[in-house]
Design a protein around this motif. Structure first.
Motif, PDB file in Angstrom:
ATOM      1  N   THR A   1      55.265  60.581  30.316  1.00 47.16           N
ATOM      2  CA  THR A   1      53.991  59.954  30.003  1.00 47.16           C
ATOM      3  C   THR A   1      53.971  58.509  30.474  1.00 47.16           C
ATOM      4  O   THR A   1      54.963  57.786  30.317  1.00 47.16           O
ATOM      5  N   THR A   2      52.838  58.090  31.043  1.00 51.64           N
ATOM      6  CA  THR A   2      52.600  56.692  31.361  1.00 51.64           C
ATOM      7  C   THR A   2      51.773  56.085  30.237  1.00 51.64           C
ATOM      8  O   THR A   2      50.795  56.685  29.777  1.00 51.64           O
ATOM      9  N   TYR A   3      52.162  54.889  29.795  1.00 55.79           N
ATOM     10  CA  TYR A   3      51.511  54.221  28.677  1.00 55.79           C
ATOM     11  C   TYR A   3      50.915  52.897  29.144  1.00 55.79           C
ATOM     12  O   TYR A   3      51.590  52.108  29.815  1.00 55.79           O
ATOM     13  N   PHE A   4      49.670  52.653  28.778  1.00 54.06           N
ATOM     14  CA  PHE A   4      48.979  51.441  29.198  1.00 54.06           C
ATOM     15  C   PHE A   4      48.231  50.810  28.028  1.00 54.06           C
ATOM     16  O   PHE A   4      47.411  51.463  27.383  1.00 54.06           O
ATOM     17  N   ASP A   5      48.534  49.534  27.772  1.00 57.87           N
ATOM     18  CA  ASP A   5      47.706  48.728  26.896  1.00 57.87           C
ATOM     19  C   ASP A   5      46.829  47.886  27.813  1.00 57.87           C
ATOM     20  O   ASP A   5      47.325  47.070  28.591  1.00 57.87           O
ATOM     21  N   THR A   6      45.521  48.081  27.729  1.00 63.91           N
ATOM     22  CA  THR A   6      44.630  47.432  28.689  1.00 63.91           C
ATOM     23  C   THR A   6      44.656  45.906  28.589  1.00 63.91           C
ATOM     24  O   THR A   6      44.320  45.213  29.553  1.00 63.91           O
ATOM     25  N   SER A   7      45.086  45.365  27.458  1.00 62.52           N
ATOM     26  CA  SER A   7      45.147  43.910  27.324  1.00 62.52           C
ATOM     27  C   SER A   7      46.200  43.299  28.241  1.00 62.52           C
ATOM     28  O   SER A   7      46.170  42.098  28.518  1.00 62.52           O
ATOM     29  N   PHE A   8      47.126  44.114  28.737  1.00 66.49           N
ATOM     30  CA  PHE A   8      48.166  43.612  29.625  1.00 66.49           C
ATOM     31  C   PHE A   8      47.596  42.978  30.880  1.00 66.49           C
ATOM     32  O   PHE A   8      48.130  41.992  31.396  1.00 66.49           O
ATOM     33  N   PHE A   9      46.519  43.525  31.401  1.00 65.42           N
ATOM     34  CA  PHE A   9      46.023  43.051  32.683  1.00 65.42           C
ATOM     35  C   PHE A   9      45.492  41.622  32.589  1.00 65.42           C
ATOM     36  O   PHE A   9      45.602  40.846  33.535  1.00 65.42           O
ATOM     37  N   GLN A  10      44.941  41.265  31.440  1.00 59.81           N
ATOM     38  CA  GLN A  10      44.537  39.870  31.254  1.00 59.81           C
ATOM     39  C   GLN A  10      45.764  38.978  31.153  1.00 59.81           C
ATOM     40  O   GLN A  10      45.784  37.850  31.654  1.00 59.81           O
ATOM     41  N   GLU A  11      46.807  39.488  30.499  1.00 61.51           N
ATOM     42  CA  GLU A  11      48.076  38.766  30.392  1.00 61.51           C
ATOM     43  C   GLU A  11      48.679  38.555  31.776  1.00 61.51           C
ATOM     44  O   GLU A  11      49.209  37.481  32.088  1.00 61.51           O
ATOM     45  N   LEU A  12      48.581  39.560  32.612  1.00 67.65           N
ATOM     46  CA  LEU A  12      49.128  39.467  33.968  1.00 67.65           C
ATOM     47  C   LEU A  12      48.458  38.334  34.739  1.00 67.65           C
ATOM     48  O   LEU A  12      49.105  37.623  35.514  1.00 67.65           O
ATOM     49  N   THR A  13      47.169  38.161  34.516  1.00 63.57           N
ATOM     50  CA  THR A  13      46.433  37.091  35.188  1.00 63.57           C
ATOM     51  C   THR A  13      46.671  35.739  34.522  1.00 63.57           C
ATOM     52  O   THR A  13      47.022  34.756  35.182  1.00 63.57           O
ATOM     53  N   ASP A  14      46.502  35.681  33.204  1.00 64.32           N
ATOM     54  CA  ASP A  14      46.549  34.406  32.499  1.00 64.32           C
ATOM     55  C   ASP A  14      47.951  33.823  32.433  1.00 64.32           C
ATOM     56  O   ASP A  14      48.143  32.618  32.622  1.00 64.32           O
ATOM     57  N   ARG A  15      48.939  34.678  32.185  1.00 62.85           N
ATOM     58  CA  ARG A  15      50.289  34.169  31.966  1.00 62.85           C
ATOM     59  C   ARG A  15      51.130  34.153  33.234  1.00 62.85           C
ATOM     60  O   ARG A  15      51.936  33.251  33.445  1.00 62.85           O
ATOM     61  N   PHE A  16      50.926  35.143  34.080  1.00 61.33           N
ATOM     62  CA  PHE A  16      51.793  35.268  35.244  1.00 61.33           C
ATOM     63  C   PHE A  16      51.105  34.929  36.563  1.00 61.33           C
ATOM     64  O   PHE A  16      51.722  34.962  37.615  1.00 61.33           O
ATOM     65  N   GLY A  17      49.812  34.635  36.510  1.00 56.36           N
ATOM     66  CA  GLY A  17      49.133  34.122  37.685  1.00 56.36           C
ATOM     67  C   GLY A  17      48.728  35.144  38.717  1.00 56.36           C
ATOM     68  O   GLY A  17      48.423  34.788  39.864  1.00 56.36           O
ATOM     69  N   ALA A  18      48.693  36.413  38.356  1.00 54.30           N
ATOM     70  CA  ALA A  18      48.279  37.442  39.309  1.00 54.30           C
ATOM     71  C   ALA A  18      46.767  37.433  39.483  1.00 54.30           C
ATOM     72  O   ALA A  18      46.029  36.936  38.637  1.00 54.30           O
ATOM     73  N   SER A  19      46.317  37.991  40.578  1.00 54.78           N
ATOM     74  CA  SER A  19      44.885  38.138  40.805  1.00 54.78           C
ATOM     75  C   SER A  19      44.283  39.070  39.753  1.00 54.78           C
ATOM     76  O   SER A  19      44.942  39.973  39.245  1.00 54.78           O
ATOM     77  N   SER A  20      43.016  38.837  39.452  1.00 56.97           N
ATOM     78  CA  SER A  20      42.302  39.727  38.540  1.00 56.97           C
ATOM     79  C   SER A  20      41.559  40.815  39.302  1.00 56.97           C
ATOM     80  O   SER A  20      40.784  41.574  38.711  1.00 56.97           O
ATOM     81  N   GLY A  21      41.770  40.895  40.621  1.00 58.94           N
ATOM     82  CA  GLY A  21      41.103  41.892  41.440  1.00 58.94           C
ATOM     83  C   GLY A  21      41.506  43.309  41.073  1.00 58.94           C
ATOM     84  O   GLY A  21      42.589  43.539  40.519  1.00 58.94           O
ATOM     85  N   PRO A  22      40.664  44.295  41.367  1.00 57.19           N
ATOM     86  CA  PRO A  22      40.926  45.667  40.929  1.00 57.19           C
ATOM     87  C   PRO A  22      42.211  46.264  41.497  1.00 57.19           C
ATOM     88  O   PRO A  22      42.902  46.999  40.784  1.00 57.19           O
ATOM     89  N   LEU A  23      42.569  45.975  42.752  1.00 55.98           N
ATOM     90  CA  LEU A  23      43.776  46.597  43.285  1.00 55.98           C
ATOM     91  C   LEU A  23      45.037  46.051  42.623  1.00 55.98           C
ATOM     92  O   LEU A  23      46.056  46.741  42.562  1.00 55.98           O
ATOM     93  N   ALA A  24      44.982  44.835  42.095  1.00 55.90           N
ATOM     94  CA  ALA A  24      46.112  44.321  41.328  1.00 55.90           C
ATOM     95  C   ALA A  24      46.371  45.202  40.114  1.00 55.90           C
ATOM     96  O   ALA A  24      47.520  45.482  39.756  1.00 55.90           O
TER      97      ALA A  24
END
Length: 309
Positions: free
Chosen positions: A146-169
């Motif tokens: 099973t793959t598990y996803f908490d959708t709040s992670f993607f904001q964390e990826l942008t805000d904390r780690f500086g990744a793009s917020s673009g869809p392919l990210a």
């Protein structure tokens, strides 16, 4: 990388809440950033048990958002919804990844693709690999496939780690985690546990291969028609899309995480590979579309994938 608006989201592809409490140990860290805080803990010499909870499989109270109901979220109907909502994007990305591997895995390896389960959760979730909180980010559990996803992670990826917020990210993260499922099907995922740390370790090679498999998905995602449709799930890939994916890969390299934590870079503690390596192996999969080109385990130089020569 946006979805064609008319694509239909499978109402049964995902569920919300926890997977079965099957017990066992966590076999592989999440990828694009899966288990980022767990990775940081390991890099800094901390106790990962404080994040993962009980890894022995004993009962744990589930804390899930919005009631923990089975099935894809009701507001996720079409590609237009996937372009608007993160949870819908995760589900439709998984469908796109399924479509690519359903065709490419048997064609390139002779193995039939069996799609992994997909769980969306918030707060905490009980899995076949133990009880996990939102702190660990997206991850794949081999014990319950099973793959598990908490959708709040993607904001964390942008805000904390500086990744793009673009869809392919974001889509890259989904494709990476399903890449771990491909490794599970091919019998490779255990190499991460046998050699769990270091710049040439099995763990690093496992994560870089999942990055390459994510790139392989991107190679085909805007070309192969969706099942029952005369168009692909996704609109044609742009240079901006690729930069978005590379931004996510760069954000979660071990060297970057160590610097962000205020420590010196220590390759001997790496579990996922450097930012540059993660980007290069994604590009290898994207440019070649080849499972063989993603063979990180026999690569003599992880800094120079064959697909980039």
């Amino acid at each position: 990388m946006t979805f064609n608006e008319g694509m239909q989201i499978d109402p049964g592809r995902a569920s919300s809440g926890g997977g079965p409490g099957m017990g066992g140990k966590l076999a592989v860290g999440g990828g694009a950033g899966g288990l980022i805080l767990l990775v940081i803990t390991l890099l800094l010499g901390g106790d990962p048990g404080s994040l993962m909870g009980d890894l022995t499989g004993s009962s744990a109270e589930q804390q899930v958002g919005s009631g923990g109901t089975a099935g894809t979220p009701e507001h996720c109907k079409t590609g237009a919804d996937a372009n608007k909502y993160v949870d819908c994007r995760i589900v439709l990305t998984a469908q796109s990844v399924d479509a690519v591997w359903t065709e490419e895995l048997p064609r390139q390896t002779g193995k039939r693709y069996v799609q992994p389960n997909l769980v969306l959760f918030s707060g905490a979730v009980n899995t076949g690999c133990g009880n996990a909180t939102s702190d660990v980010g997206p991850f794949y559990c081999p014990a319950d496939q099973t793959t598990y996803f908490d959708t709040s992670f993607f904001q964390e990826l942008t805000d904390r780690f500086g990744a793009s917020s673009g869809p392919l990210a974001q889509e890259y993260v989904v494709a990476h985690e399903i890449g771990h499922h491909i490794q599970n099907q091919l019998g490779d995922i255990g190499r991460a546990q046998r050699d769990p740390r270091g710049p040439e370790s099995g763990a690093v090679r496992t994560e870089l291969q999942a990055d390459c498999y994510a790139g392989l998905w991107a190679h085909y995602a805007d070309k192969k028609n969706a099942p029952g449709s005369n168009q692909p799930f996704l609109k044609p890939l742009s240079d901006t899309d690729i930069r978005d994916a590379l931004s996510a890969a760069n954000a979660v390299g071990d060297d970057r995480i160590q610097r962000s934590a205020g420590r010196g870079v220590n390759p001997e503690s790496w579990t996922h590979g450097s930012s540059e390596q993660r980007q290069k192996w994604f590009l290898t999969g994207y440019r070649t579309g080849s499972v063989q080109a993603c063979d990180t385990y026999t690569a003599t130089d992880l800094d120079n994938p064959a697909g980039l020569r």
